[in-house]
Each structure stands twice: as C-alpha cells, then as structure tokens.
Design a protein around this motif. Sequence first.
Motif, mmCIF file in Angstrom:
data_model
loop_
_atom_site.group_PDB
_atom_site.id
_atom_site.type_symbol
_atom_site.label_atom_id
_atom_site.label_comp_id
_atom_site.label_asym_id
_atom_site.label_seq_id
_atom_site.Cartn_x
_atom_site.Cartn_y
_atom_site.Cartn_z
ATOM 1 N N VAL A 1 0.826 -1.202 0.000
ATOM 2 C CA VAL A 1 0.000 0.000 0.000
ATOM 3 C C VAL A 1 0.867 1.261 0.000
ATOM 4 O O VAL A 1 0.645 2.189 -0.786
ATOM 5 N N SER A 2 1.864 1.304 0.864
ATOM 6 C CA SER A 2 2.709 2.501 0.957
ATOM 7 C C SER A 2 3.531 2.708 -0.308
ATOM 8 O O SER A 2 3.693 3.842 -0.785
ATOM 9 N N TYR A 3 4.027 1.620 -0.890
ATOM 10 C CA TYR A 3 4.835 1.722 -2.113
ATOM 11 C C TYR A 3 3.984 2.237 -3.271
ATOM 12 O O TYR A 3 4.395 3.134 -4.025
ATOM 13 N N LEU A 4 2.779 1.683 -3.438
ATOM 14 C CA LEU A 4 1.901 2.107 -4.518
ATOM 15 C C LEU A 4 1.516 3.571 -4.374
ATOM 16 O O LEU A 4 1.501 4.323 -5.356
ATOM 17 N N ALA A 5 1.204 3.990 -3.143
ATOM 18 C CA ALA A 5 0.828 5.383 -2.910
ATOM 19 C C ALA A 5 1.979 6.327 -3.239
ATOM 20 O O ALA A 5 1.783 7.388 -3.842
ATOM 21 N N GLN A 6 3.186 5.930 -2.854
ATOM 22 C CA GLN A 6 4.355 6.782 -3.101
ATOM 23 C C GLN A 6 4.694 6.837 -4.594
ATOM 24 O O GLN A 6 4.944 7.907 -5.152
ATOM 25 N N THR B 1 -13.650 11.193 -8.267
ATOM 26 C CA THR B 1 -12.242 11.421 -8.597
ATOM 27 C C THR B 1 -11.449 11.577 -7.306
ATOM 28 O O THR B 1 -11.897 12.265 -6.378
ATOM 29 N N LEU B 2 -10.289 10.925 -7.256
ATOM 30 C CA LEU B 2 -9.410 11.007 -6.089
ATOM 31 C C LEU B 2 -7.955 11.053 -6.544
ATOM 32 O O LEU B 2 -7.611 10.487 -7.595
ATOM 33 N N PRO B 3 -7.072 11.687 -5.760
ATOM 34 C CA PRO B 3 -5.638 11.511 -6.012
ATOM 35 C C PRO B 3 -5.297 10.030 -5.830
ATOM 36 O O PRO B 3 -5.830 9.365 -4.937
ATOM 37 N N PHE B 4 -4.412 9.526 -6.650
ATOM 38 C CA PHE B 4 -4.116 8.096 -6.624
ATOM 39 C C PHE B 4 -3.653 7.635 -5.251
ATOM 40 O O PHE B 4 -4.087 6.580 -4.766
ATOM 41 N N ASP B 5 -2.788 8.390 -4.603
ATOM 42 C CA ASP B 5 -2.288 7.951 -3.300
ATOM 43 C C ASP B 5 -3.410 7.895 -2.258
ATOM 44 O O ASP B 5 -3.450 6.977 -1.427
ATOM 45 N N LYS B 6 -4.349 8.849 -2.317
ATOM 46 C CA LYS B 6 -5.478 8.821 -1.388
ATOM 47 C C LYS B 6 -6.398 7.641 -1.688
ATOM 48 O O LYS B 6 -6.931 6.992 -0.773
ATOM 49 N N GLY C 1 2.669 6.019 -7.231
ATOM 50 C CA GLY C 1 1.587 6.544 -8.047
ATOM 51 C C GLY C 1 1.384 8.030 -7.903
ATOM 52 O O GLY C 1 0.886 8.697 -8.809
ATOM 53 N N GLY C 2 1.764 8.574 -6.727
ATOM 54 C CA GLY C 2 1.686 10.006 -6.511
ATOM 55 C C GLY C 2 0.271 10.528 -6.402
ATOM 56 O O GLY C 2 -0.665 9.799 -6.092
ATOM 57 N N ASP C 3 0.116 11.820 -6.670
ATOM 58 C CA ASP C 3 -1.170 12.480 -6.457
ATOM 59 C C ASP C 3 -1.937 12.728 -7.756
ATOM 60 O O ASP C 3 -2.842 13.564 -7.789
ATOM 61 N N ARG C 4 -1.593 12.026 -8.816
ATOM 62 C CA ARG C 4 -2.362 12.173 -10.051
ATOM 63 C C ARG C 4 -3.803 11.752 -9.799
ATOM 64 O O ARG C 4 -4.068 10.831 -9.029
ATOM 65 N N GLU C 5 -4.738 12.418 -10.439
ATOM 66 C CA GLU C 5 -6.144 12.116 -10.213
ATOM 67 C C GLU C 5 -6.574 10.892 -11.018
ATOM 68 O O GLU C 5 -6.167 10.723 -12.177
ATOM 69 N N PHE D 1 0.523 4.551 -15.834
ATOM 70 C CA PHE D 1 1.313 4.434 -14.606
ATOM 71 C C PHE D 1 2.723 3.951 -14.953
ATOM 72 O O PHE D 1 3.105 2.831 -14.612
ATOM 73 N N PRO D 2 3.510 4.772 -15.639
ATOM 74 C CA PRO D 2 4.840 4.330 -16.095
ATOM 75 C C PRO D 2 5.771 3.912 -14.963
ATOM 76 O O PRO D 2 6.583 3.000 -15.137
ATOM 77 N N GLU D 3 5.652 4.573 -13.804
ATOM 78 C CA GLU D 3 6.535 4.212 -12.685
ATOM 79 C C GLU D 3 6.233 2.799 -12.184
ATOM 80 O O GLU D 3 7.143 2.047 -11.814
ATOM 81 N N LEU D 4 4.950 2.435 -12.159
ATOM 82 C CA LEU D 4 4.576 1.098 -11.717
ATOM 83 C C LEU D 4 4.812 0.064 -12.801
ATOM 84 O O LEU D 4 5.096 -1.097 -12.509
ATOM 85 N N ALA D 5 4.704 0.478 -14.065
ATOM 86 C CA ALA D 5 4.906 -0.454 -15.175
ATOM 87 C C ALA D 5 6.317 -1.036 -15.169
ATOM 88 O O ALA D 5 6.530 -2.162 -15.630
#
Length: 280
Positions: free
Chosen positions: A47-52, A80-85, A54-58, A126-130
């Motif tokens: 959870v913490s890794y994905l939130a960090q 709509t939510l920020p991804f980390d939230k 993915g960031g705050d993109r909506e 989600f290029p960072e997660l890809a």
Amino acid sequence: MDCQEKVEVPVYTDVDRETFLRDIYPLRSPAVLKRVPLGPCVREWTVSYLAQKGGDREVKVHVSPETRMDFLHKNFVYRTLPFDKFIQRAAEAKHSDFFISEDESYYLRSLGEDVRKEPADLRKQFPELAEDFHIPQFFEPEQFFSSVFRDKSEVLDIDTPDLQLYPEFVKACRYECVLEPGDLLFIPALWFHNTLALEFGVGVNVFWKHLPSDSYDKKDPYGNKDPVAATRALQSLERTLGILEELPTDYRDFYARRMVLRIQNRAYCMQTAQRNSNTT
C-alpha cells in the motif's frame, strides 16, 4: 450456487512460452499459472509503495455503499481522487474520509488517455509502476490489446443470478480457483468470469487479440464489443426475427425451428453440439 457443477481450474507451474502455446493455449480453457516471472511487483506493491510511486495524479474510481459492487445494475457512483489517497482508502476497512459511508468500497476505473479511442495501457497511465511489472511474452507483440491496472477494496459476495430470468444458468459448469500473490490466471476469449476480492488486492489484466486485428471494432477501447462479423450476424438475426413476426404463431414456430437446425448444422462445433445434447 450449490446446485451448479464445480470444477477446479487446473494449475501449471514454471510455464514458459513454448509450454503455454503447446499444452495450455490450444485447450481454450482457464488455467492458473504459478511461478511465471512477473517482475518485482509481487514483492514491492504494498500500500505505501503504490501510494508513493503513483503520486497524487487524479484517477476515476467507482464508489459503492455495498461490499457487493454490481456492474450490471450500477450500485455505485463515479468519483475522482488523487491516486495515493485512493490507494489508502481502498485498503481501509473503515474510512474517516468518505463520499457515501464509512465502509464504502472502491474500484479503480483504469482508462486510456483518450477514453473514447485509446485502450488502457499500464505503461502510459502508470509508467513508474509499469517498470515493476513484466508482461509474460506468451503472444506476439502485435496481439497485445491493453494492460489494465486494477485496485479493489475487499468484496465479500459474488453475483447472484436471477433464476426467473436465467433458469438455464444452473446448468452452467463453474470453474473456480483462489489466486495467491504472483499467480497468473489465463482466461480464453468467450469465457464469462467473475472475481471475488477476499481482501484489498492489486492486479493487472492483460488482454491479447485472439483473432486477426481487422476482426475487431476499431472504436472499442475496452475490448467489450463482439467481433465485427458477429455483430453483423446478430443484426441480421434481429431483422429475420422481425420478419417471422409476420407469420401466424404455428408457422412462426415451425420455421424458427428449421432455422435453429440449420444454424446448428452450419455453425455449431461438433464438440459443442454434443455437449448441448448431453445437457438438454
């Protein structure tokens, strides 16, 4: 449903491309594949890794007051939510911040950049997660259609069919499996499927084209539409049924049965026809 026949989905371990194409793909049946190299996502996607990452993109999400999210009757709203939230909320059992209720459920709407034209692609959205997820190279690159990132709250029920409307559903054979982190579930084209999230889960759905590219509707970014030829055939069927309405009931019944027999003789696979005759 207890009255349905249930079959365990077969499990294969250490499957490479050659084994998949030779022993699994031709069967056209579901299969669980274990120990397929999927990259660091299996251990890193907390959870913490994905939130960090993915960031705050909506992102667009489904929000439902019920644990059973019904995509047929749509017992949810779009928000709509920020991804980390979103990640933090989806992993919670109770929410201090919420839209509907403190125990609402969430489901990520993974969309392409142009939702009307472009399929979802993890590498673009989600290029960072890809970077953490390695798509199995079971098919040719040109067969790739989409890679859909999924986040889901715990969901405790599955669809309950209306047997008044669908009495034949009890005759369906249900294939079941429980997936563990890192497992891959292969679902062939034309198979209906339903998932039950036992806890907060993250997954990637990868879709490949089973037919040549020109068989599909180019304006279908979700891959949900019937092949072009099938759509034309169904439209012709509706026109034909309308013509049959011009006949009296007994004539309509007679010619409809003739048409069904002709379809069976011309279009049914022998294996399918035999299976149907055994269950009716």
